[in-house]
Write an enzyme that holds these catalytic residues in place. Sequence first.
Site, short mmCIF file in Angstrom:
data_model
loop_
_atom_site.label_atom_id
_atom_site.label_comp_id
_atom_site.label_asym_id
_atom_site.label_seq_id
_atom_site.Cartn_x
_atom_site.Cartn_y
_atom_site.Cartn_z
N GLU A 95 -13.47 11.80 3.59
CA GLU A 95 -12.05 12.01 3.90
C GLU A 95 -11.94 13.16 4.90
OE1 GLU A 95 -7.87 12.79 1.52
OE2 GLU A 95 -9.63 13.95 0.91
N TRP A 96 -11.36 12.87 6.05
CA TRP A 96 -11.08 13.97 6.99
C TRP A 96 -9.70 14.51 6.68
CZ3 TRP A 96 -9.69 13.94 12.87
CH2 TRP A 96 -9.63 15.27 13.31
N ARG A 148 -2.65 16.22 4.62
CA ARG A 148 -2.01 16.63 3.39
C ARG A 148 -0.99 17.71 3.72
NH1 ARG A 148 -1.95 13.64 0.95
NH2 ARG A 148 -3.99 13.33 -0.01
N GLU A 164 2.52 19.20 -0.70
CA GLU A 164 1.64 18.52 -1.65
C GLU A 164 0.25 19.14 -1.69
OE1 GLU A 164 1.78 14.53 -2.51
OE2 GLU A 164 3.86 14.23 -1.91
N HIS A 206 1.07 14.06 -5.33
CA HIS A 206 0.35 15.21 -5.88
C HIS A 206 1.32 16.18 -6.55
CE1 HIS A 206 -2.03 13.54 -2.61
NE2 HIS A 206 -3.10 14.00 -3.21
N LYS A 241 -2.65 6.59 -5.53
CA LYS A 241 -3.33 7.83 -5.93
C LYS A 241 -2.33 8.82 -6.54
CE LYS A 241 -5.79 11.86 -4.13
NZ LYS A 241 -6.03 12.68 -2.92
N ARG A 273 -12.25 13.22 -13.69
CA ARG A 273 -13.03 12.88 -12.49
C ARG A 273 -14.29 12.10 -12.84
NH1 ARG A 273 -11.20 15.76 -8.09
NH2 ARG A 273 -9.83 17.54 -8.51
N SER A 289 -11.54 20.57 -1.37
CA SER A 289 -10.20 20.42 -0.81
C SER A 289 -9.13 20.49 -1.89
CB SER A 289 -10.08 19.08 -0.07
OG SER A 289 -10.27 17.99 -0.95
N GLN A 294 -12.98 20.17 -7.91
CA GLN A 294 -13.92 19.19 -7.37
C GLN A 294 -15.35 19.65 -7.62
OE1 GLN A 294 -12.90 18.68 -3.26
NE2 GLN A 294 -11.09 17.45 -3.69
#
Length: 256
Positions: free
Chosen positions: A47-48, A83, A87, A144, A171, A213, A232, A236
């Site tokens: 994901e960029w 993003r 959010e 989000h 998502k 996750r 990000s 994570q």
Amino acid sequence: MGQTVTVRGICLGEGMPKICIPLTGKTKQEILLEAQKARKAGADVTEWRVDWFEGSRDASRVEDVLRELRGELGEIPLLFTFRTAREGGEREPESGEYRRLCEGVLALRLADMLDVELSAGEETVKALLDAAHRKQVPVILSCHHFDRTPGREEMADTLRRMRKAGADLAKLAVMPETARDVLELLAATEEVGEEEGCPLITMSMSGLGMASRLCGELTGSVLTFGTAGKSSAPGQPDAGELRNVLELLHRDMPKC
């Protein structure tokens, strides 16, 4: 089995959840180095996060990075995401900038998937979904909550709204305060995932939400995010450690 989305041979919604590694560099050199690390770490998807990029306001610089990323990543699918600050992103776009940027990226045909925020508004969401689908680019419609976990019914309704709007994948990311919050997200995911519709991506953030996750194969969440460097979003895990756990859980899952 519910619906699946296949991008460059990666089937989202089949088997164990796929691992997405975000690229959050501020410069082109940092971004390309992160892409190399993601490839070596075995990313299923990258994901960029263009909101981190210092040149995100300049369409020509965004295009330049995209072209080099496409070469660096080879057949690893690339998700393009701006993003917004509202959010959890790095900055808030100027009026009309979000839509223009996403439409410009779609025209280049260099990104394999596009993230569109539900909060962008009905008109912008519909326009970007239509534009992406004309280019046969799957859309992750996203929502989000970095400050709370909504109630189970509200979370389920949000996922259904995104599906009804035409999302290819829906998502939802939330911030837990208690273990009950995490369980409520898992329950909402399982409930909506049992219905016929688009694949889901859900997560409860921070360390408290780590279980969300890992257990997507049980609940129906098809993509999870891991790092090969900077994260990000809160919570994570390292992508290699994440894959080890996912493979361990997948090994003992009943095969239909």
